[in-house]
Design a protein around this motif. Structure first.
Motif, PDB file in Angstrom:
ATOM      1  N   LEU A  75       0.855  -1.180   0.000  1.00  0.00           N
ATOM      2  CA  LEU A  75       0.000   0.000   0.000  1.00  0.00           C
ATOM      3  C   LEU A  75       0.889   1.227   0.000  1.00  0.00           C
ATOM      4  CD1 LEU A  75      -2.962   1.084   0.308  1.00  0.00           C
ATOM      5  CD2 LEU A  75      -2.422   1.303   2.735  1.00  0.00           C
ATOM      6  N   ASP A  76       0.787   2.038  -1.056  1.00  0.00           N
ATOM      7  CA  ASP A  76       1.521   3.296  -1.144  1.00  0.00           C
ATOM      8  C   ASP A  76       0.531   4.432  -0.933  1.00  0.00           C
ATOM      9  OD1 ASP A  76       4.233   2.434  -1.907  1.00  0.00           O
ATOM     10  OD2 ASP A  76       3.236   1.695  -3.710  1.00  0.00           O
ATOM     11  N   VAL A  77       0.905   5.398  -0.091  1.00  0.00           N
ATOM     12  CA  VAL A  77       0.064   6.567   0.173  1.00  0.00           C
ATOM     13  C   VAL A  77       0.754   7.785  -0.424  1.00  0.00           C
ATOM     14  CG1 VAL A  77      -1.029   7.977   1.951  1.00  0.00           C
ATOM     15  CG2 VAL A  77      -0.790   5.511   2.305  1.00  0.00           C
TER      16      VAL A  77
ATOM     17  N   ALA B   4      -4.419   6.358  -2.000  1.00  0.00           N
ATOM     18  CA  ALA B   4      -3.706   5.120  -1.695  1.00  0.00           C
ATOM     19  C   ALA B   4      -3.752   4.217  -2.915  1.00  0.00           C
ATOM     20  CB  ALA B   4      -4.351   4.412  -0.510  1.00  0.00           C
TER      21      ALA B   4
ATOM     22  N   TYR C  33      -5.469  12.404   0.575  1.00  0.00           N
ATOM     23  CA  TYR C  33      -4.384  11.588   0.029  1.00  0.00           C
ATOM     24  C   TYR C  33      -5.004  10.559  -0.898  1.00  0.00           C
ATOM     25  CZ  TYR C  33      -1.668  13.653   3.761  1.00  0.00           C
ATOM     26  OH  TYR C  33      -1.034  14.552   4.576  1.00  0.00           O
TER      27      TYR C  33
ATOM     28  N   THR D 202       4.925   3.825   2.458  1.00  0.00           N
ATOM     29  CA  THR D 202       4.758   2.522   1.829  1.00  0.00           C
ATOM     30  C   THR D 202       4.603   1.498   2.935  1.00  0.00           C
ATOM     31  OG1 THR D 202       6.067   3.100  -0.111  1.00  0.00           O
ATOM     32  CG2 THR D 202       5.800   0.766   0.354  1.00  0.00           C
TER      33      THR D 202
ATOM     34  N   ARG E 217      -6.640   2.162  -6.858  1.00  0.00           N
ATOM     35  CA  ARG E 217      -6.425   3.450  -6.186  1.00  0.00           C
ATOM     36  C   ARG E 217      -7.722   3.918  -5.535  1.00  0.00           C
ATOM     37  NH1 ARG E 217      -2.617   7.262  -9.949  1.00  0.00           N
ATOM     38  NH2 ARG E 217      -0.777   5.932  -9.775  1.00  0.00           N
TER      39      ARG E 217
ATOM     40  N   TRP F  99      -3.119   2.212   7.771  1.00  0.00           N
ATOM     41  CA  TRP F  99      -2.149   3.312   7.774  1.00  0.00           C
ATOM     42  C   TRP F  99      -2.430   4.171   8.991  1.00  0.00           C
ATOM     43  CZ3 TRP F  99      -3.088   8.556   5.285  1.00  0.00           C
ATOM     44  CH2 TRP F  99      -1.955   9.357   5.357  1.00  0.00           C
TER      45      TRP F  99
ATOM     46  N   ARG G 219       4.978  10.374  -2.766  1.00  0.00           N
ATOM     47  CA  ARG G 219       4.735   9.223  -1.898  1.00  0.00           C
ATOM     48  C   ARG G 219       5.141   9.582  -0.478  1.00  0.00           C
ATOM     49  NH1 ARG G 219       7.954   5.598  -0.073  1.00  0.00           N
ATOM     50  NH2 ARG G 219       9.531   5.971  -1.634  1.00  0.00           N
TER      51      ARG G 219
END
Length: 65
Positions: free
Chosen positions: A3-5, A48, A46, A16, A58, A31, A13
């Motif tokens: 999971l990338d925010v 994700a 944001y 992660t 996403r 998160w 970014r």
């Protein structure tokens, strides 16, 4: 599973999160509102990106304290 925010405004970014792959089914990954340097991020919008072996998805997030 990863999971990338990202920030919405600049697409930077901020965090992660990774989790080892599990068997099929529902999984949980959360998160805590911190960046990769362990600083609390500001209240903002944001997005994700969840990446699995099946593809990526996403979603928009609203972070409020």
């Amino acid at each position: 599973m990863r999971l990338d925010v990202y920030t919405v405004d600049a697409g930077r970014r901020v965090r992660t999160l990774t989790q080892p792959m599990f068997a099929a089914g529902r999984q949980h990954l959360s998160w805590d509102g911190r960046d990769d340097d362990d600083h609390t991020v500001r209240q903002d919008i944001y997005f994700a990106e969840l990446t699995t072996i099946e593809g990526s998805h996403r979603r928009r997030l609203v972070f409020l304290r």
